[in-house]
Design an enzyme around this catalytic site. Sequence first.
Site, mmCIF file in Angstrom:
data_model
loop_
_atom_site.group_PDB
_atom_site.id
_atom_site.type_symbol
_atom_site.label_atom_id
_atom_site.label_comp_id
_atom_site.label_asym_id
_atom_site.label_seq_id
_atom_site.Cartn_x
_atom_site.Cartn_y
_atom_site.Cartn_z
ATOM 1 N N GLN A 111 -4.729 -1.847 9.527
ATOM 2 C CA GLN A 111 -4.554 -3.148 8.872
ATOM 3 C C GLN A 111 -5.173 -4.279 9.710
ATOM 4 O OE1 GLN A 111 -3.263 -3.718 5.690
ATOM 5 N NE2 GLN A 111 -4.118 -5.727 6.088
ATOM 6 N N ASP A 168 -11.184 2.543 4.040
ATOM 7 C CA ASP A 168 -11.366 1.092 3.977
ATOM 8 C C ASP A 168 -12.850 0.726 3.867
ATOM 9 O OD1 ASP A 168 -9.594 -0.945 3.782
ATOM 10 O OD2 ASP A 168 -9.066 -1.018 5.905
ATOM 11 N N LYS A 202 0.845 -1.208 0.000
ATOM 12 C CA LYS A 202 0.000 0.000 0.000
ATOM 13 C C LYS A 202 0.877 1.254 0.000
ATOM 14 C CE LYS A 202 -3.715 -2.618 2.065
ATOM 15 N NZ LYS A 202 -4.418 -3.093 3.270
#
Length: 289
Positions: free
Chosen positions: A93, A116, A49
């Site tokens: 994450q 997200d 990322k």
Amino acid sequence: MELISGNEIAATIIAELKSEVATFKGRAPCLALVRVGDDPASVSYVKKKEKTAAEIGVTSRIILPPETITQTELEALIDDLNNDAGVDGILVQSPLPGDLNELAVFRRVSPEKDVDGFHTLNLGKIAQEDDTGFASCTPAGIMEMLARSDVDLRGKHVVVVGRSLIVGKPIALLALQKKAGANGTVTICHSATNDLPAITRQADVLIAAIGRPHFVTKDMVKPGAVVIDVGINRIPDETRKSGYRLVGDVDFDAVAPLTSKITPVPGGVGPMTVAMLMKNTTKAYCLSQ
Ligand code: NDP
């Protein structure tokens, strides 16, 4: 059979975003990446990322709290990022180690920075077909790769195997939307589904998000179906230096010849997820300007 290359489609999206970001005046968009602990898969996902962000011109801020961080401390860290005007997107994450409450952390992220797409409000906006929110990256990536591969879901029977909050449920909602490219007739299956193969065999478009290597076998697929394999599973492989290799939820070698289109693993849905994270971050930046 046609292979849907997530690598190629993601590269196109990344190039598009790079051109878009180059036109921005003032500071670059900024993505905060929070990784708790050192889970090897999480380490590699965050690295990827960070690398993709740099390619596009998105600044990333990497925050690496130790595994010993408490829920309260982690939530305070999220609050700081929520209040920081220099941060456009926040990604925590998954999976979080130990007893940390992941859902509570996802809900703590400000919905405007929830690139997200895991916040309750953003999930709700998918159900309401409100495009001001952020669709979670994997499902958004699947819709994008279908659109860019000329697969229109209108009237098709879309069967999703898996009902997680990050893949199964949101992809089912997106496929169901009354919008161009969507309008699918959707069935969601899970571990309590009776006679799963009888249902998957009816799929015009089969989306496997189960987390079990080679679960979908050729007797479960209708000839001519489009198959999207979301699974990323590590299986032992002595021929690799790492000692493992990545495989999907679909028994690719046996199933692929039957299909009209199929995604590979790796190089399918995975790169699309990262590309959509960048798309959401750019969107968050634009909405905040
Ligand atoms: P979860 O474990 O959260 O969900 C798995 C789902 O599969 C559950 O709904 C479960 O049912 C269902 N399931 C499990 N076993 C069976 C079975 N025998 N029959 C039918 N259904 C079953 O996983 P995720 O959704 O988070 O991830 C799924 C896969 O996708 C994983 O391999 C993950 O690594 C991968 N992934 C890939 C991403 C990418 O970028 N390509 C991003 C996110 C995930 P039940 O609800 O009843 O337990």
